[in-house]
Write a protein that holds these residues in place. Structure first.
Motif, PDB file in Angstrom:
ATOM      1  N   UNK A 191      31.595 -54.372  30.441  1.00 16.03           N
ATOM      2  CA  UNK A 191      31.444 -54.226  29.016  1.00 16.03           C
ATOM      3  C   UNK A 191      31.486 -52.666  28.675  1.00 16.03           C
ATOM      4  N   UNK A 192      31.847 -52.307  27.567  1.00 16.14           N
ATOM      5  CA  UNK A 192      31.737 -50.894  26.890  1.00 16.14           C
ATOM      6  C   UNK A 192      31.299 -51.037  25.407  1.00 16.14           C
ATOM      7  N   UNK A 193      30.127 -50.259  25.042  1.00 16.33           N
ATOM      8  CA  UNK A 193      29.864 -50.005  23.682  1.00 16.33           C
ATOM      9  C   UNK A 193      29.215 -51.295  23.266  1.00 16.33           C
ATOM     10  N   UNK A 194      29.097 -51.776  21.947  1.00 16.08           N
ATOM     11  CA  UNK A 194      28.491 -52.912  21.534  1.00 16.08           C
ATOM     12  C   UNK A 194      26.921 -52.643  21.428  1.00 16.08           C
ATOM     13  N   UNK A 195      26.617 -51.174  21.203  1.00 15.42           N
ATOM     14  CA  UNK A 195      25.306 -51.006  21.330  1.00 15.42           C
ATOM     15  C   UNK A 195      24.512 -50.859  20.009  1.00 15.42           C
ATOM     16  N   UNK A 196      25.326 -51.276  18.753  1.00 12.77           N
ATOM     17  CA  UNK A 196      24.970 -51.313  17.595  1.00 12.77           C
ATOM     18  C   UNK A 196      25.058 -50.247  16.720  1.00 12.77           C
ATOM     19  N   UNK A 197      25.033 -50.131  15.521  1.00 11.53           N
ATOM     20  CA  UNK A 197      25.267 -49.066  14.462  1.00 11.53           C
ATOM     21  C   UNK A 197      24.667 -47.730  14.653  1.00 11.53           C
ATOM     22  N   UNK A 198      23.244 -48.183  15.116  1.00 17.49           N
ATOM     23  CA  UNK A 198      22.488 -46.699  15.320  1.00 17.49           C
ATOM     24  C   UNK A 198      22.962 -45.961  16.610  1.00 17.49           C
ATOM     25  N   UNK A 199      23.357 -46.567  17.601  1.00 15.40           N
ATOM     26  CA  UNK A 199      23.737 -45.976  18.963  1.00 15.40           C
ATOM     27  C   UNK A 199      25.013 -45.903  19.342  1.00 15.40           C
ATOM     28  N   UNK A 200      25.812 -46.699  18.745  1.00 20.09           N
ATOM     29  CA  UNK A 200      27.099 -46.785  19.198  1.00 20.09           C
ATOM     30  C   UNK A 200      27.969 -47.589  18.342  1.00 20.09           C
ATOM     31  N   UNK A 201      28.826 -48.916  18.660  1.00 21.27           N
ATOM     32  CA  UNK A 201      29.695 -49.582  17.961  1.00 21.27           C
ATOM     33  C   UNK A 201      30.825 -48.350  17.361  1.00 21.27           C
ATOM     34  N   UNK A 202      31.127 -47.532  18.154  1.00 17.63           N
ATOM     35  CA  UNK A 202      32.024 -46.569  17.839  1.00 17.63           C
ATOM     36  C   UNK A 202      33.531 -46.933  17.542  1.00 17.63           C
ATOM     37  N   UNK A 203      33.739 -46.763  16.250  1.00 15.26           N
ATOM     38  CA  UNK A 203      35.262 -47.085  15.788  1.00 15.26           C
ATOM     39  C   UNK A 203      34.946 -48.559  15.016  1.00 15.26           C
ATOM     40  N   UNK A 204      34.093 -49.371  15.086  1.00 10.36           N
ATOM     41  CA  UNK A 204      33.719 -50.470  14.379  1.00 10.36           C
ATOM     42  C   UNK A 204      33.684 -50.187  12.740  1.00 10.36           C
ATOM     43  N   UNK A 205      33.577 -51.487  12.174  1.00  9.15           N
ATOM     44  CA  UNK A 205      33.502 -51.281  10.599  1.00  9.15           C
ATOM     45  C   UNK A 205      32.515 -50.425  10.042  1.00  9.15           C
ATOM     46  N   UNK A 206      31.214 -50.602  10.596  1.00  9.27           N
ATOM     47  CA  UNK A 206      30.133 -49.717  10.176  1.00  9.27           C
ATOM     48  C   UNK A 206      30.332 -48.409  10.404  1.00  9.27           C
ATOM     49  N   UNK A 207      30.825 -47.936  11.555  1.00  9.19           N
ATOM     50  CA  UNK A 207      31.179 -46.469  11.734  1.00  9.19           C
ATOM     51  C   UNK A 207      32.349 -46.004  11.111  1.00  9.19           C
ATOM     52  N   UNK A 208      33.388 -46.730  10.685  1.00  8.50           N
ATOM     53  CA  UNK A 208      34.391 -46.126   9.747  1.00  8.50           C
ATOM     54  C   UNK A 208      33.751 -46.140   8.266  1.00  8.50           C
ATOM     55  N   UNK A 209      33.004 -47.303   7.713  1.00  9.58           N
ATOM     56  CA  UNK A 209      32.575 -47.060   6.611  1.00  9.58           C
ATOM     57  C   UNK A 209      31.533 -45.786   6.391  1.00  9.58           C
ATOM     58  N   UNK A 210      30.605 -45.757   7.380  1.00  9.33           N
ATOM     59  CA  UNK A 210      29.472 -44.529   7.537  1.00  9.33           C
ATOM     60  C   UNK A 210      30.377 -43.331   7.338  1.00  9.33           C
ATOM     61  N   UNK A 211      31.555 -42.786   8.233  1.00 14.02           N
ATOM     62  CA  UNK A 211      32.201 -41.799   8.309  1.00 14.02           C
ATOM     63  C   UNK A 211      32.867 -41.471   6.845  1.00 14.02           C
ATOM     64  N   UNK A 212      33.319 -42.618   6.257  1.00 12.54           N
ATOM     65  CA  UNK A 212      34.060 -42.654   5.059  1.00 12.54           C
ATOM     66  C   UNK A 212      32.908 -41.937   3.847  1.00 12.54           C
ATOM     67  N   UNK A 213      31.876 -42.558   3.933  1.00 10.29           N
ATOM     68  CA  UNK A 213      30.818 -42.299   3.076  1.00 10.29           C
ATOM     69  C   UNK A 213      30.196 -40.796   3.236  1.00 10.29           C
ATOM     70  N   UNK A 214      30.214 -40.287   4.626  1.00 12.18           N
ATOM     71  CA  UNK A 214      29.595 -39.015   4.706  1.00 12.18           C
ATOM     72  C   UNK A 214      30.706 -38.048   4.151  1.00 12.18           C
ATOM     73  N   UNK A 215      32.262 -38.228   4.270  1.00 14.83           N
ATOM     74  CA  UNK A 215      33.203 -37.575   3.800  1.00 14.83           C
ATOM     75  C   UNK A 215      32.928 -37.506   2.087  1.00 14.83           C
ATOM     76  N   UNK A 216      32.614 -38.608   1.783  1.00 13.92           N
ATOM     77  CA  UNK A 216      32.339 -38.696   0.199  1.00 13.92           C
ATOM     78  C   UNK A 216      31.206 -37.850  -0.173  1.00 13.92           C
ATOM     79  N   UNK A 217      30.238 -37.902   0.537  1.00 13.32           N
ATOM     80  CA  UNK A 217      29.075 -37.178   0.233  1.00 13.32           C
ATOM     81  C   UNK A 217      29.177 -35.698   0.459  1.00 13.32           C
TER      82      UNK A 217
END
Length: 309
Positions: A122-148
């Motif tokens: 397995x690779x990743x699956x470590x949750x939104x604080x430590x990983x899940x890189x490329x997942x929905x929460x990751x994309x949403x957070x990156x988008x909101x960072x760009x908004x801010x």
């Protein structure tokens, strides 16, 4: 029932609690048992002989489940064989069946899982604080960072994502107060991922870069778990891929670059199909998937009869 497609699913909207012991078995059983009894009654089953439980977080937070769930299912439902599977495993089996390869399962989070049929990786699956890189929460957070960043006037901002964030969440200075106290923070972050995809589809360069980076993360996770020998398959499963071409096109390029030996195939089914497949093979005695203490384990429960005097 073995050999059938999944029936119309019964579901609970209440997230299962986690605590010091990981996933709470009692809270899971409170929700699971009434639904299991209702399904058994609907099929006229007097006793359920085998059960497959696919649980999110089983690999990292499943010690209490592994200790208590088989015995509880035996007492309450008469089950004699229990397969405990991480949801990544049921996603894999639903997508590829018992064939070597790798599966990227992406929704709010992200995990990649692969097997050569000798062992799981397995690779990743470590949750939104430590990983899940490329997942929905990751994309949403990156988008909101760009908004801010756009709101602040910093480099790397996106006016389009700022407008989308204000439309979704209101004035941006209030965004931290909407996010930080919430227990469902990953889902709230992931709810912004479709807006990132819309902006990317409209040509916003910041949104395009976010999804290309997400695609690279996904492909890197797939490459980390895919067998290096033979003719492995690669499949994608999960709701995140409904974002469409803004994500799928860069992902196809990254997979071709990092996994030239693997053949892309469409997923045959979803994790529910995978759980049914595991149950069918378990009952028929043809389960050939590798056992793993954290990812897939089968427990056989002996029936102890009390002697009467």
């Amino acid at each position: 029932m073995p050999g059938r497609e999944p029936s119309a699913p019964l579901e609970s909207r209440e997230p299962v609690r986690t605590g010091a012991r990981g996933i709470d078995p009692g809270h899971l059983l409170e929700q699971l048992l009434p639904m299991a009894r209702a399904l058994a009654d609907s099929y006229g089953l007097g006793r359920v002989t085998a059960a497959v439980v696919g649980a999110a977080g089983l690999a990292s937070l499943g010690d209490a489940l592994r200790a208590e769930l088989p015995g509880a299912l035996a007492r309450e439902l008469g089950v004699r064989t229990v397969a405990l599977a991480a949801d990544a495993v049921t996603a894999y089996v639903g997508a590829l069946g018992p064939r070597p390869g790798a599966v990227v399962a992406a929704g709010t989070g992200l995990i990649a899982i692969g097997t050569d049929l000798g062992r799981w990786r397995r690779a990743d699956g470590w949750g939104h604080l430590l990983g899940d890189c490329g997942g929905g929460a990751w994309i949403g957070r990156a988008g909101l960072e760009a908004a801010l960043r756009a709101f602040d006037g910093r480099d790397g901002g996106s006016a389009a994502l700022r407008a989308g964030a204000e439309d979704r969440f209101g004035p941006l200075p209030g965004l931290p107060g909407q996010l930080y106290p919430r227990a469902d923070r990953p889902a709230v972050l992931a709810s912004f991922a479709p807006r990132v995809a819309d902006c990317a589809g409209a040509g916003d360069p910041v949104a395009v870069a976010i999804l290309r980076t997400a695609a690279r993360h996904m492909a890197e996770s797939a490459a980390a778990v895919c067998p290096t020998e033979g003719d492995p398959l690669v499949a994608l499963t999960g709701g995140l891929f409904k974002l469409g071409d803004p994500l799928l096109l860069p992902l196809a390029e990254e997979l071709a670059r990092l996994l030239p030996q693997a053949r892309r195939v469409p997923a045959e089914g979803d994790p529910l199909h995978g759980a049914v497949r595991v149950a069918s093979d378990l009952v028929a005695g043809r389960l050939t998937l590798p056992s793993d203490e954290n990812l897939l384990s089968v427990v056989h429960i002996k029936l102890v009869q009390k002697k009467g005097y």
